[in-house]
Design an enzyme around this catalytic site. Structure first.
Site, PDB file in Angstrom:
ATOM      1  N   CYS A 286      25.792  56.486  76.198  1.00 48.67           N
ATOM      2  CA  CYS A 286      25.482  57.863  75.908  1.00 48.67           C
ATOM      3  C   CYS A 286      24.167  58.106  76.084  1.00 48.67           C
ATOM      4  O   CYS A 286      22.903  57.202  75.390  1.00 48.67           O
ATOM      5  CB  CYS A 286      25.888  57.917  74.523  1.00 48.67           C
TER       6      CYS A 286
ATOM      7  N   CYS B 296      25.553  57.749  68.183  1.00 47.49           N
ATOM      8  CA  CYS B 296      25.078  59.053  68.913  1.00 47.49           C
ATOM      9  C   CYS B 296      26.306  60.163  68.504  1.00 47.49           C
ATOM     10  O   CYS B 296      25.735  61.353  68.062  1.00 47.49           O
ATOM     11  CB  CYS B 296      25.319  58.879  70.194  1.00 47.49           C
TER      12      CYS B 296
END
Ligand SMILES: Nc1ncnc2c1ncn2[C@@H]1O[C@H](COP(=O)(O)OP(=O)(O)OP(=O)(O)O)[C@@H](O)[C@H]1O
Length: 378
Positions: A217, A102
């Protein structure tokens, strides 16, 4: 003049990025805050998603600081670059690292591009990591990503651990490139967390006492197990004791397990209260291999491991040398010998055997507190 530089701060609605925005504003930058909308549970498969609250918190802080605030929708990109990688990895029996992916693909990837396209010089986050300028001649121009107009190498940046060793997040930045680092700012990386909380309280920020975020995340508070249950079909198989081949039970899918895992195997300890640990996965019959959690359990500890998809922040390491590695987030750095085998692969020899190095996870390389790059366990 640095005061005029436009910086887009990634505001998650947490206290760290709130203070990052505050400090940049105080330093005179032209600051805009942005929440990235990356993963919303449209299907309502998974219960509680705090994203609306997070947007509200980020917006309130932006108003308090007196900066413009935006919500940037990157849901399609997140799905394509992180969720697809995650699901593909699990389907192949790996243990992916969505936080690291991410960062590379979304925060410092598409979000950075969005910022550049909208006239920002850089993006900032609330990561506990420090970016420092180093002498250009330490890195070849090709790695730097360019030359200045006069032909001299452009500035080069190194990434150091956060000053607060208990909060250091440099590990999650192990796959960043020099170009990504060039456009990144980490305004809170030099602060100890208690000091950061004090700054937030003194400024009366709405997030000053908000508790630190958990879980992977953008999938918010959702636990990985719940995510996998919702998105990956069950694929049952036997649970087999590696030492004698005895079948101890059944599992619902190898993707629920990772090397070194003790919790949630579902096989009770024996009468001596020895716990089972995952020591491997056998693709042929989808067997989950377990053993009692001893240092000599087959496959649990490794002194040597291969890594691939090597990625470097500065100059690539191309000859065998002693380095340090962080085998997972929050582990201490350990000494290792790095032996390159090709541009993208290397053999790693640890000074002491390391536990539970799951294929698909990331080994981060360090020279002291300087992060050099990372690779993926084969
Ligand atoms: N949804 C989001 N929108 C914007 N920025 C984000 C988002 N999620 C994370 N970030 C950025 O990435 C940084 C690190 O994310 P992480 O999830 O590890 O949060 P954290 O360390 O708890 O920080 P914070 O207290 O700011 O949430 C954040 O400080 C923030 O700058």
């Amino acid at each position: 003049m640095p005061g005029a530089e436009k910086i887009l701060v990634a505001m998650s609605g947490g206290v760290d990025s709130s203070v990052a925005a505050l400090l940049l504003k105080q330093q005179g930058y032209d600051v805009v805050g942005a929440y990235m909308k990356n993963w919303i549970n449209e299907d309502q498969v998974i219960g509680h998603c705090p994203w609306q609250q997070d947007i509200e918190d980020a917006r309130r802080v932006a108003t308090q600081i007196g900066i413009e605030f935006r919500v940037v929708n990157l849901m399609r990109e997140y799905r394509e670059r992180v969720v697809a990688y995650l699901l593909d990895g699990y389907a192949r029996g790996l243990t992916p690292n969505p936080d690291i992916m991410c960062n590379r693909e979304v925060k410092f990837g598409v979000f950075r591009s969005w910022a550049k396209d909208h006239g920002f010089a850089a993006i900032a986050t609330g990561h506990y990591a420090q970016r420092v300028e180093v002498k250009p001649d330490l890195v070849t121009p090709a790695v730097l990503g360019g030359l200045n107009a006069d032909g001299t190498p452009a500035s080069t940046f190194a990434l150091l651990e956060g000053a607060d060793k208990n909060k250091d997040q440099s590990y999650f930045l192990a796959l960043l490139s020099q170009e990504q680092l060039r456009d990144a700012r980490f305004p809170i990386g030099h602060l100890p967390k208690p000091e950061l909380r004090r700054i937030a309280r003194e400024a009366g920020l709405a997030t000053a006492d908000k508790k630190d975020s958990q879980g992977i995340c953008f999938i918010g508070e959702v636990k990985m197990q719940d995510f996998l249950r919702a998105y990956v079909p069950d694929a049952p198989g036997p649970i087999v004791r590696a030492t004698d081949g005895r079948e101890l039970g059944q599992h619902r899918g190898l993707h629920f397990y990772t090397l070194g895992q003790r919790k949630g195997i579902g096989i009770p300890s024996n009468t001596d209260h020895e716990a089972y640990v995952v020591v491997g996965k056998r693709a042929a019959d989808r067997a989950l291999l377990v053993a009692f959690d001893h240092p000599d359990a087959p496959g649990l500890f490794q002194r040597e491991v291969r890594v691939h998809a090597l990625s470097w922040i500065g100059k690539p390491v191309t000859t065998a040398r002693a380095l340090e590695g962080r085998v997972r987030y929050r582990d201490p750095r350990v000494p290792l010998e790095f032996v390159p085998e090709s541009e993208t692969t290397a053999l790693i020899r640890f000074a002491a055997p390391q536990r539970g190095l799951a294929a698909g996870q990331i080994l981060a390389f360090y020279d002291g507190e300087r992060l050099l790059g990372g690779g993926v366990y084969a």
